[in-house]
Design a protein around this motif. Structure first.
Motif, PDB file in Angstrom:
ATOM      1  N   ALA A 307      44.232  27.617  43.640  1.00 37.24           N
ATOM      2  CA  ALA A 307      43.958  28.046  44.976  1.00 37.24           C
ATOM      3  C   ALA A 307      42.178  28.288  45.174  1.00 37.24           C
ATOM      4  O   ALA A 307      41.504  28.164  46.418  1.00 37.24           O
ATOM      5  N   GLY A 308      42.037  29.085  44.105  1.00 39.40           N
ATOM      6  CA  GLY A 308      40.318  29.421  43.765  1.00 39.40           C
ATOM      7  C   GLY A 308      40.267  30.931  43.845  1.00 39.40           C
ATOM      8  O   GLY A 308      39.311  31.065  44.317  1.00 39.40           O
ATOM      9  N   CYS A 309      41.269  31.614  43.847  1.00 40.71           N
ATOM     10  CA  CYS A 309      40.750  32.916  44.103  1.00 40.71           C
ATOM     11  C   CYS A 309      40.166  33.645  42.926  1.00 40.71           C
ATOM     12  O   CYS A 309      40.253  33.115  42.334  1.00 40.71           O
ATOM     13  N   ASP A 310      39.209  34.484  43.387  1.00 39.90           N
ATOM     14  CA  ASP A 310      38.524  35.559  42.715  1.00 39.90           C
ATOM     15  C   ASP A 310      39.154  36.026  41.259  1.00 39.90           C
ATOM     16  O   ASP A 310      40.356  36.845  41.556  1.00 39.90           O
ATOM     17  N   PHE A 311      38.923  35.824  40.239  1.00 40.33           N
ATOM     18  CA  PHE A 311      39.522  36.823  38.727  1.00 40.33           C
ATOM     19  C   PHE A 311      39.777  37.995  38.957  1.00 40.33           C
ATOM     20  O   PHE A 311      40.551  38.737  38.780  1.00 40.33           O
ATOM     21  N   LYS A 312      38.818  38.567  39.957  1.00 39.80           N
ATOM     22  CA  LYS A 312      38.891  40.459  39.803  1.00 39.80           C
ATOM     23  C   LYS A 312      39.869  40.635  41.491  1.00 39.80           C
ATOM     24  O   LYS A 312      40.613  42.161  41.507  1.00 39.80           O
ATOM     25  N   GLY A 316      43.516  42.867  40.467  1.00 36.71           N
ATOM     26  CA  GLY A 316      43.789  43.595  41.845  1.00 36.71           C
ATOM     27  C   GLY A 316      45.679  43.139  41.840  1.00 36.71           C
ATOM     28  O   GLY A 316      46.063  44.290  42.048  1.00 36.71           O
ATOM     29  N   TRP A 317      45.723  42.141  42.121  1.00 38.77           N
ATOM     30  CA  TRP A 317      47.490  41.632  42.231  1.00 38.77           C
ATOM     31  C   TRP A 317      48.358  42.010  41.488  1.00 38.77           C
ATOM     32  O   TRP A 317      49.285  42.403  41.398  1.00 38.77           O
ATOM     33  N   GLY A 323      38.787  44.531  36.521  1.00 47.04           N
ATOM     34  CA  GLY A 323      38.308  44.511  36.649  1.00 47.04           C
ATOM     35  C   GLY A 323      38.165  42.503  37.132  1.00 47.04           C
ATOM     36  O   GLY A 323      37.280  41.975  37.419  1.00 47.04           O
ATOM     37  N   GLY A 324      40.032  42.311  36.192  1.00 44.43           N
ATOM     38  CA  GLY A 324      39.519  41.255  35.600  1.00 44.43           C
ATOM     39  C   GLY A 324      39.006  40.269  34.261  1.00 44.43           C
ATOM     40  O   GLY A 324      38.933  38.862  34.135  1.00 44.43           O
ATOM     41  N   VAL A 325      39.058  41.233  33.572  1.00 41.38           N
ATOM     42  CA  VAL A 325      38.456  40.676  32.205  1.00 41.38           C
ATOM     43  C   VAL A 325      39.784  40.601  31.347  1.00 41.38           C
ATOM     44  O   VAL A 325      39.845  39.275  31.178  1.00 41.38           O
ATOM     45  N   LEU A 326      40.377  40.753  31.712  1.00 39.09           N
ATOM     46  CA  LEU A 326      41.500  40.418  30.911  1.00 39.09           C
ATOM     47  C   LEU A 326      41.844  39.070  31.553  1.00 39.09           C
ATOM     48  O   LEU A 326      42.809  38.211  31.043  1.00 39.09           O
ATOM     49  N   VAL A 327      41.935  38.601  32.810  1.00 42.50           N
ATOM     50  CA  VAL A 327      42.528  37.414  33.460  1.00 42.50           C
ATOM     51  C   VAL A 327      41.917  35.939  33.424  1.00 42.50           C
ATOM     52  O   VAL A 327      41.751  35.643  32.767  1.00 42.50           O
TER      53      VAL A 327
END
Length: 354
Positions: A307-312, A316-317, A323-327
């Protein structure tokens, strides 16, 4: 004592061997302690001797009697208030695994030979992941003995190297597989609740222990938010968070609310602790890969990325604090695959625009 071990006294508690290496030799509570200062420089040796004497004289009297088993029991009690019950049980299990290598030994007598014995035996018998878990527990145990209890001078497990863990292949349901799983579960009246639960996991991205603890008071249709508390045990990082009521999640919750007219705010959305058996049976029945609860969290992430959502934002979700590193590390390839697929749609050129 061999020629290499013969020491010549050069100052109080300071000795030197024939190669010029300095040693500290002192007595603490009736026990003689010898330690190489790992230098042939006189000034540096004296500074290290002073540091060593401070550490040695800071040892407590428990050093004479405390065994490894006693240390392990005390450490587990010390860390218990800071952990979720499941985490404490996991660490207790690891302690039981390493106990046979050190059981009955005084903590002060455990050094490199005993650590090496554990390393050689376990290194060839367990997976890299299990070895690293045991390594971490030993490091923490002996650090507690050194830093908190002050019954040893050094942590004998400090220099154990981690084994490299191979990257596990993600098993992520496709949209079609997810639909098939839910339909199969819903077709069986006895496990119909499992179908709703699988949908909830896939639409929210919650961990199993978080999802089972959600109560109706945590659902706010007006603000379009879901509060994630983890119940009495708390979330994995012990922090409460909120996630949006994503359209499919909201539709599911509205349907559940209509089907539970007698619900109260304190009721759990799902009166179950696991749907593992139901999911496994359904997967086997229709020839799907063996999906678990966590695969639904992967499903949520893959859809968020598509869906184009930002990793950060996704992090959070999910309740990640990095801050999105693991994702990015875990799911980055999905974004690349999605980008490649989208790029194929860019087919216009001068001729097609004519």
């Amino acid at each position: 004592m061999s020629d290499d071990q013969t020491l010549t006294k050069v100052a109080e508690c300071l000795y030197r061997n024939k190669h010029g290496t300095y040693f500290a030799l002192l007595k603490v509570r009736g026990k003689q302690i010898r330690r190489s200062l790992k230098t042939d420089d006189s000034a540096l040796a004296r500074r290290r001797l002073a540091e060593f004497r401070t550490k040695a004289h800071g040892l407590t009297g428990d050093a004479r009697t405390m065994t490894f088993n006693q240390l392990a029991k005390r450490w587990l009690a010390f860390i218990k208030p800071d952990l979720r019950p499941s985490s404490h049980r996991r660490l207790s299990g690891i302690v039981e695994t390493v106990k046979p290598f050190f059981a009955g030994l005084p903590v002060r007598s455990i050094g490199q030979p005993q650590i090496e014995k554990w390393k050689i035996k376990r290194g060839g018998a367990v997976s890299a992941r299990s070895f690293n878990y045991e390594r971490e527990v030993l490091r923490r145990l002996f650090e507690y003995a050194r830093g908190n209890l002050r019954i040893i001078l050094d942590n004998p497990a400090l220099d154990i190297k981690k084994r490299k863990v191979g990257k596990a292949e993600l098993v992520i349901p496709t949209k079609e597989q997810f639909r098939k799983l839910v339909e199969t579960l819903r077709a069986e009246p006895r496990v119909k609740i499992a179908a709703d639960f699988v949908e909830f996991l896939g639409y929210s991205g919650l961990r199993l222990t978080e999802a089972t603890q959600v109560r109706w008071r945590d659902v706010n249709f007006d603000s379009e938010l879901l509060l994630v508390t983890g119940g009495e045990q708390g979330t994995k990082n012990h922090e409460v968070r909120t996630i949006p009521l994503f359209p499919p999640l909201r539709r599911l919750l509205e349907r559940l609310a209509e089907s539970q007219p007698k619900r109260t705010d304190s009721h759990r959305l799902f009166p179950l602790d696991s749907a593992k058996t139901a999911i496994g049976t359904a997967c086997k029945k229709v020839g799907l890969p063996h999906f678990g609860h966590h695969a639904m969290r992967h499903f949520f992430c893959s859809n968020a990325i598509e869906a184009g959502c930002d990793f950060k934002v996704i992090a959070g979700w999910l309740g990640h604090k990095d801050g999105g590193v693991l994702v990015a590390q875990t799911y980055g390839h999905l974004r690349n695959e999605h980008s490649t697929a989208m790029a194929k749609r860019m087919t216009f050129d001068v001729l097609s625009l004519a």
